[in-house]
Design a protein around this motif. Sequence first.
Motif, mmCIF file in Angstrom:
data_model
loop_
_atom_site.group_PDB
_atom_site.id
_atom_site.type_symbol
_atom_site.label_atom_id
_atom_site.label_comp_id
_atom_site.label_asym_id
_atom_site.label_seq_id
_atom_site.Cartn_x
_atom_site.Cartn_y
_atom_site.Cartn_z
ATOM 1 N N VAL A 154 0.729 -1.280 -0.088
ATOM 2 C CA VAL A 154 0.054 -0.062 0.053
ATOM 3 C C VAL A 154 0.901 1.463 0.077
ATOM 4 O O VAL A 154 0.184 2.347 -0.422
ATOM 5 N N GLU A 203 0.941 2.657 -3.348
ATOM 6 C CA GLU A 203 -0.196 3.405 -4.105
ATOM 7 C C GLU A 203 -0.387 4.869 -4.001
ATOM 8 O O GLU A 203 -0.047 5.433 -3.265
ATOM 9 N N THR A 237 -2.665 6.819 -1.697
ATOM 10 C CA THR A 237 -2.097 6.699 -0.496
ATOM 11 C C THR A 237 -1.152 7.551 0.205
ATOM 12 O O THR A 237 -0.826 8.078 0.742
ATOM 13 N N ARG A 256 -3.390 0.820 5.281
ATOM 14 C CA ARG A 256 -3.476 1.980 4.828
ATOM 15 C C ARG A 256 -3.432 3.022 5.873
ATOM 16 O O ARG A 256 -2.651 4.218 5.831
#
Length: 400
Positions: free
Chosen positions: A216, A219, A222, A344
């Motif tokens: 994550v 990403e 994010t 996250r």
Amino acid sequence: MNQPLNPRQIHLWRIAIYIIFALPGFAIASWVSRTPTIRDALGATTAQMGWIIFGLAVGSIIGLLSASHLIAHKGGRYVMMTGMAVSSIGLIVVGIGGAWVTNGVTVFLGLAVFGYGNGICDVAMNVEGTAVERAARKSILTGFHAAFSVGTLLGAMAGSAAIKIGISVPVHMALAVAVIALIIPYVYRLVPAGTGKETGGDSIEPPMSARERMAVWKERRTVLIGIIVLGMAFAEGSANDWLPLVMVDGYEVTPAMGSFAFGLFVAAMTIGRAAGGMLLNRFGRVIVLRASALFAIAGLLIVIFGQSYEVAIIGVALWGIGAAFGFPVGLSAAGDDPRGVAARVGAVSTAGYLAFLVGPPILGIIGESVGLLRALIVVLIAVAIAGLLSQAAKPISKNQ
């Protein structure tokens, strides 16, 4: 959580999370309110105090980085309670090191333990908060962070009173820990077990693997949300660690007046966060984040270039309102997808704490050369960048 909760259970869960959010704020303010006293007892310079505070950053970041894995295996309730117990031990060590032993290394180590407990608790309680949001089908995470601010305000008020009464730092810290220890057993039973635990219970999709949880960090959304939280957390963290000293050194006022300024900052943040749900529902995340950045920038400018304590106080209030939304709104955005929410939220929390905790020690180093007031220009720049990236927090689905 394998079984659905009824409305009463959700209500009690929500109350428990409000209380849990308040406790770390109370603990942090207990430490912050005594920083001038501890600094003087240690005979530390501004730069040396920055390095001592760095212990808080070290412990917190270790806690934040390990939190998502702990939550995946143990669940949010276990991690929250463990975190509060560990941070309480650290607070006691800080009190002893800052007054009885008067040793900077002891304070550093105490802050590291305190920070680790706060770090794992921070991620766990935000994971619980996003879970309550989904269960209650309401936007309430800013309200939970308002509770954190209420706890901080109460801690700041208690700290100011302790200074006036003449209570020693170790006794003050012991009393703060006693309050936390009395409350933890009550809230423990109101929190469902297993929130955030990677068993597949909260989602029809398979649980995330350790590799997926680490992924994550790559990403794009994010990462951008992390930068937003980083900038706004810098604004909040700088005040939490340095505002009393900024006012004492920059405007030549008493430690009690410095603590009052910190209390005003927290009060302004609390008011902003209490109104957060209503503002977010009406205007949306992006507009709220941009407006909060503008408030923080205006407040910082007034504090930096104010000519008197009375003028600077106005800036402190604006700074507090501006700093109110970045952290909770960013974490709420990170929790849009229930699958991998702990990973996250943990990633975004860690990014924020890089500013919230590592930033202030750096601010102390800069402040040693140019003064703490001028060093706040770095915070101003970080907030401006966060405001420019606010679009990244736009919800990914209509039901968020």
